[in-house]
Design a protein around this motif. Structure first.
Motif, short mmCIF file in Angstrom:
data_model
loop_
_atom_site.label_atom_id
_atom_site.label_comp_id
_atom_site.label_asym_id
_atom_site.label_seq_id
_atom_site.Cartn_x
_atom_site.Cartn_y
_atom_site.Cartn_z
N ARG A 1 0.84 -1.21 0.00
CA ARG A 1 0.00 0.00 0.00
C ARG A 1 0.87 1.25 0.00
NH1 ARG A 1 -4.41 2.51 -1.74
NH2 ARG A 1 -5.46 3.79 -0.18
N TYR A 2 1.95 1.23 0.77
CA TYR A 2 2.85 2.38 0.82
C TYR A 2 3.45 2.66 -0.56
CZ TYR A 2 7.03 5.09 2.11
OH TYR A 2 8.01 6.05 2.20
N PHE A 3 3.87 1.59 -1.25
CA PHE A 3 4.46 1.76 -2.57
C PHE A 3 3.42 2.31 -3.56
CE2 PHE A 3 7.18 -2.11 -1.31
CZ PHE A 3 8.03 -1.30 -0.57
N GLN A 4 2.19 1.87 -3.42
CA GLN A 4 1.12 2.38 -4.28
C GLN A 4 0.87 3.86 -4.02
OE1 GLN A 4 -0.61 1.12 -6.73
NE2 GLN A 4 -0.25 -1.08 -6.65
N LEU A 5 0.83 4.25 -2.75
CA LEU A 5 0.59 5.65 -2.42
C LEU A 5 1.74 6.54 -2.90
CD1 LEU A 5 -0.82 5.32 1.23
CD2 LEU A 5 -2.11 5.91 -0.84
N LYS A 6 2.94 5.99 -2.92
CA LYS A 6 4.10 6.74 -3.40
C LYS A 6 4.13 6.82 -4.93
CE LYS A 6 7.35 7.96 -1.27
NZ LYS A 6 7.70 9.29 -0.72
N GLY A 7 3.36 5.96 -5.58
CA GLY A 7 3.34 5.95 -7.03
C GLY A 7 4.59 5.37 -7.66
N TRP A 8 5.26 4.46 -6.95
CA TRP A 8 6.51 3.89 -7.44
C TRP A 8 6.26 2.77 -8.45
CZ3 TRP A 8 9.60 3.25 -2.22
CH2 TRP A 8 9.99 4.52 -1.77
N ASP A 9 7.11 2.69 -9.45
CA ASP A 9 7.03 1.57 -10.39
C ASP A 9 7.78 0.37 -9.81
OD1 ASP A 9 9.74 2.11 -10.70
OD2 ASP A 9 9.48 3.16 -12.59
N SER A 10 7.71 -0.75 -10.51
CA SER A 10 8.29 -1.99 -9.97
C SER A 10 9.81 -1.88 -9.79
CB SER A 10 7.97 -3.17 -10.89
OG SER A 10 8.47 -2.94 -12.20
N ALA A 11 10.48 -1.17 -10.68
CA ALA A 11 11.94 -1.06 -10.58
C ALA A 11 12.34 -0.31 -9.31
CB ALA A 11 12.49 -0.33 -11.81
N ARG A 12 11.63 0.78 -9.00
CA ARG A 12 11.97 1.54 -7.80
C ARG A 12 11.62 0.75 -6.55
NH1 ARG A 12 10.78 7.95 -6.54
NH2 ARG A 12 11.99 8.00 -4.60
N ARG A 13 10.54 0.01 -6.58
CA ARG A 13 10.18 -0.82 -5.43
C ARG A 13 11.27 -1.84 -5.15
NH1 ARG A 13 3.78 -2.39 -6.26
NH2 ARG A 13 3.09 -0.35 -6.98
N SER B 1 17.54 -2.58 -0.77
CA SER B 1 18.38 -1.82 0.16
C SER B 1 18.00 -2.05 1.61
CB SER B 1 18.27 -0.32 -0.16
OG SER B 1 16.96 0.17 0.11
N ARG B 2 16.82 -2.66 1.83
CA ARG B 2 16.34 -2.93 3.19
C ARG B 2 15.97 -4.40 3.37
NH1 ARG B 2 15.09 2.14 1.74
NH2 ARG B 2 15.12 3.80 3.33
#
Length: 292
Positions: A204-216, A222-223
């Motif tokens: 949900r956080y990634f969706q709210l940020k509007g990130w594509d799969s590569a950035r996710r 990194s974590r």
């Protein structure tokens, strides 16, 4: 599933076990496993976060109790007896964890798609708002609404059982026998599935940020140790007899608290730019988010 596919999954599980073993120390010292515990405490202090979905909460409790009770009635004693042959007095305890793991597997078919995911999405948003991330939720919903129309993305965003979808289900089942190995096997089972399932709590956080799969993927990579620790802790909570499914809500609160903390840190890092003469002014909502 063919023999070659099964062998491929087993090989992948062995590779993942090697990676997870290397990450184990990093996962422990990351303290990310504390976020699910903080989620429980925050829910107790701010009950409105999950009371907004009280009907789904009750349904989840009932579903979890029924599934676990049925499994325990038919499978607990045989599994406890079998495990006791190899583990002695640890057999009944390990059998209880195994029944919990099996109930989580069944819950993915009965609860996730039917009623759980939309409610967890609401809980995630409510927690973010309570932590001052109003703009993230507001702007993110706008982005998500537009992307839904263009790309046809399915409505349920939060996937607490991300590890148990399609191939993940087979890997989960193949790793279940690890629980027959006293202590070490159960820890390995949690590590393997925690690593895969941990990032799903931030869908949900990634969706709210509007990130594509590569950035996710970059963000998750990194974590990796942190998500492994978080995934392990959430699995332990969901294995708790009778009420395991209910902890999906507090785990979601913990994931949202973690996301709010990440946002607050990013805002603090970017604040010098915001204070520059030609930079736009920070709104009150952002100030409150930083203060928290």
């Amino acid at each position: 599933m063919s023999t070659s596919q099964t062998e491929g999954l087993l090989q992948q599980l062995l590779q993942e076990a090697t990676v997870v073993a290397r990450l184990s120390g990093q996962a422990i010292i990351s303290f990310a496993w504390l976020w699910p515990i903080r989620g429980v405490l925050y829910t107790l202090l701010h009950p409105h976060v999950i009371l907004s979905v009280s009907r789904t909460l009750f349904t989840s409790l009932l579903t979890s109790a029924i599934i676990f009770t049925v499994l325990a009635f038919f499978t607990y004693l045989p599994q406890a007896a079998f495990l006791s042959i190899f583990t002695g007095p640890l057999g009944p305890i390990l059998a209880l964890l195994l029944v919990g793991a099996e109930s989580v597997f069944l819950v993915t078919f009965f609860a996730r798609a039917l009623f759980l995911e939309p409610a967890l999405s609401q809980v995630f948003d409510t927690t973010l708002v309570s932590r001052g991330q109003n703009s993230l939720v507001r702007d993110g919903k706008t982005k998500y609404a537009s992307s839904t129309k263009k790309e046809g993305i399915e409505g349920a965003l939060v996937r607490p059982f991300q590890a148990l979808s399609r191939d993940g289900l087979m890997k989960y089942l193949l790793s279940l026998p690890l629980n027959f190995v006293p202590v070490i096997g159960t820890v390995a089972f949690l590590f393997i599935n925690g690593q895969r399932g941990g990032p799903g709590w931030h869908t949900r956080y990634f969706q709210l940020k509007g990130w594509d799969s590569a950035r996710r993927k970059r963000f998750i990579e990194s974590r990796k140790a942190e998500y492994t620790a978080f995934g392990m802790a959430t699995m332990l909570f969901t294995f708790i007899p009778l009420v395991g499914l209910v902890f999906s809500f507090t785990n979601t609160v913990g994931a949202a608290l973690w996301a709010a903390d990440i946002e607050a840190r990013e805002n603090l890092i970017e604040s010098p730019r915001a204070n520059a003469p030609n930079s736009p002014k920070t709104n009150e909502g952002d100030v409150r988010a930083k203060a928290e």
